[in-house]
Design a protein around this motif. Structure first.
Motif, mmCIF file in Angstrom:
data_model
loop_
_atom_site.group_PDB
_atom_site.id
_atom_site.type_symbol
_atom_site.label_atom_id
_atom_site.label_comp_id
_atom_site.label_asym_id
_atom_site.label_seq_id
_atom_site.Cartn_x
_atom_site.Cartn_y
_atom_site.Cartn_z
ATOM 1 N N SER A 74 -43.890 151.755 121.887
ATOM 2 C CA SER A 74 -43.816 150.304 121.716
ATOM 3 C C SER A 74 -42.820 149.683 122.692
ATOM 4 O O SER A 74 -43.060 148.597 123.234
ATOM 5 C CB SER A 74 -43.421 149.968 120.276
ATOM 6 N N HIS A 75 -41.706 150.371 122.924
ATOM 7 C CA HIS A 75 -40.722 149.883 123.890
ATOM 8 C C HIS A 75 -41.323 149.845 125.295
ATOM 9 O O HIS A 75 -41.174 148.836 126.011
ATOM 10 C CB HIS A 75 -39.483 150.780 123.869
ATOM 11 N N THR A 78 -43.838 147.002 125.595
ATOM 12 C CA THR A 78 -43.195 145.690 125.701
ATOM 13 C C THR A 78 -42.560 145.485 127.070
ATOM 14 O O THR A 78 -42.689 144.405 127.673
ATOM 15 C CB THR A 78 -42.130 145.539 124.605
ATOM 16 N N LYS A 82 -43.338 142.581 129.939
ATOM 17 C CA LYS A 82 -42.297 141.695 130.453
ATOM 18 C C LYS A 82 -42.207 141.721 131.980
ATOM 19 O O LYS A 82 -41.809 140.730 132.602
ATOM 20 C CB LYS A 82 -40.941 142.088 129.863
ATOM 21 N N TYR A 156 -50.831 145.706 118.537
ATOM 22 C CA TYR A 156 -50.624 145.606 119.988
ATOM 23 C C TYR A 156 -51.428 144.452 120.591
ATOM 24 O O TYR A 156 -50.956 143.771 121.502
ATOM 25 C CB TYR A 156 -51.001 146.924 120.659
ATOM 26 N N TRP A 159 -49.553 141.317 119.686
ATOM 27 C CA TRP A 159 -48.326 141.276 120.477
ATOM 28 C C TRP A 159 -48.622 140.815 121.906
ATOM 29 O O TRP A 159 -47.865 140.032 122.495
ATOM 30 C CB TRP A 159 -47.695 142.653 120.452
ATOM 31 N N SER A 160 -49.744 141.291 122.452
ATOM 32 C CA SER A 160 -50.144 140.908 123.811
ATOM 33 C C SER A 160 -50.491 139.426 123.885
ATOM 34 O O SER A 160 -50.107 138.732 124.837
ATOM 35 C CB SER A 160 -51.348 141.739 124.256
ATOM 36 N N HIS A 163 -47.514 137.174 123.840
ATOM 37 C CA HIS A 163 -46.833 137.141 125.136
ATOM 38 C C HIS A 163 -47.741 136.644 126.263
ATOM 39 O O HIS A 163 -47.329 136.649 127.428
ATOM 40 C CB HIS A 163 -46.297 138.532 125.487
ATOM 41 N N GLY A 168 -50.640 143.455 128.753
ATOM 42 C CA GLY A 168 -50.666 143.888 127.363
ATOM 43 C C GLY A 168 -52.079 144.105 126.851
ATOM 44 O O GLY A 168 -52.344 145.064 126.117
#
Length: 204
Positions: A74-75, A78, A82, A156, A159-160, A163, A168
Motif C-alpha cells: 500500500s505504501h 501510494t 504521488k 485501491y 484510492w486511485s 487521487h 493508480g
C-alpha cells in the motif's frame, strides 16, 4: 465497447519506467506469490508448524508477515501515485467522493470477510491443517466469491480515484490481475484439501 483512444490518452499520463511505479508493480505481484509458495511448502512439509511448535502459531506468524507485506504494498502504491501526474478533469469533489464510496464498500467486504472467516480462515489456515467445519456462505460470501480479494481491489480503485491518478488505476488493474491468478492457483488446491477431509470422514 472500450474507447481505445481514451485508454491510450489516460495511460499516456503514466510513466511505467518510473522506479516507484516498477517497485509498486513488483510489490503487488510478490505478495500473492509469497503467501502461496510459503503456504504450499507448509502444507507439504509442515516445516513452519515444527519451527513454531504448532500449526496455529505458524499460521499467525504467516498472517503477520502477510499483513506487513500488504502495508508495504500500500505504501509503494501510494508513493507511485504521488510521483506521477493527476488527471486534471478528475481532480474534483465528485470523483473524490465516488472514490471514497468505492473504498468504503471495499473496506466493508474486507472487514466482513475477516469476521466471517476468522484469522486462521483468512490467512490460509487450511494449508496448516486448520480446517473449517463447513464452507462459509454468510455475507459477504453470499454476494460474491473471494470478497476479501475484490474488496481489497475496490479499496485501491477508490484510492486511485480519490487521487485522480491514472498511475493508480493502472496499478489497480495489476492488483486485479494478481488476485485473479491467485484465485486460479488457490481455488483447486483448497478444494482438494477439503475433498480429502470429506473422504477421510466418510472412511471412518
Amino acid at each position: 465497447q472500450v474507447d481505445v483512444a481514451a485508454m491510450v490518452q489516460l495511460f499516456g499520463y503514466v510513466d511505467v519506467t518510473d522506479t516507484g511505479f516498477i517497485v509498486a508493480v513488483l510489490s503487488i505481484a510478490f505478495n500473492p506469490f509469497f503467501w502461496n509458495v510459503v503456504a504450499r511448502w507448509e502444507h507439504k512439509t509442515r516445516a513452519l508448524s515444527k519451527v513454531f511448535g504448532s500449526p496455529h502459531a505458524a499460521c499467525y506468524c504467516l498472517g503477520a508477515a502477510i499483513l506487513v507485506l500488504n502495508c508495504v504494498r500500500s505504501h509503494c502504491f501510494t508513493e507511485a501515485m504521488k510521483s506521477q501526474p493527476k488527471l486534471e478533469g478528475w481532480d474534483c469533489l465528485w470523483t473524490y467522493y465516488s472514490g471514497l464510496a468505492i473504498s468504503a464498500v471495499g473496506t466493508l467486504f474486507v472487514v466482513s470477510s475477516f469476521l466471517a472467516l476468522g484469522f486462521t480462515g483468512t490467512f490460509l489456515g487450511d494449508y496448516f491443517g486448520i480446517l473449517m467445519e463447513e464452507k462459509v456462505t454468510s455475507f459477504p460470501f453470499s454476494i460474491l466469491d473471494n470478497p476479501m480479494y475484490w474488496g481489497s481491489t475496490a479499496i485501491y480503485l477508490g484510492w486511485s480515484l480519490m487521487h485522480a491518478s491514472p498511475a493508480g488505476l493502472l496499478l489497480t488493474a495489476v492488483v486485479a490481475i494478481s488476485y485473479t491468478i491467485a484465485v486460479l492457483y488457490e481455488g483447486p488446491f483448497t478444494e482438494e484439501i477439503y475433498r480429502r477431509k470429506q473422504k477421510g470422514v466418510k472412511s471412518k
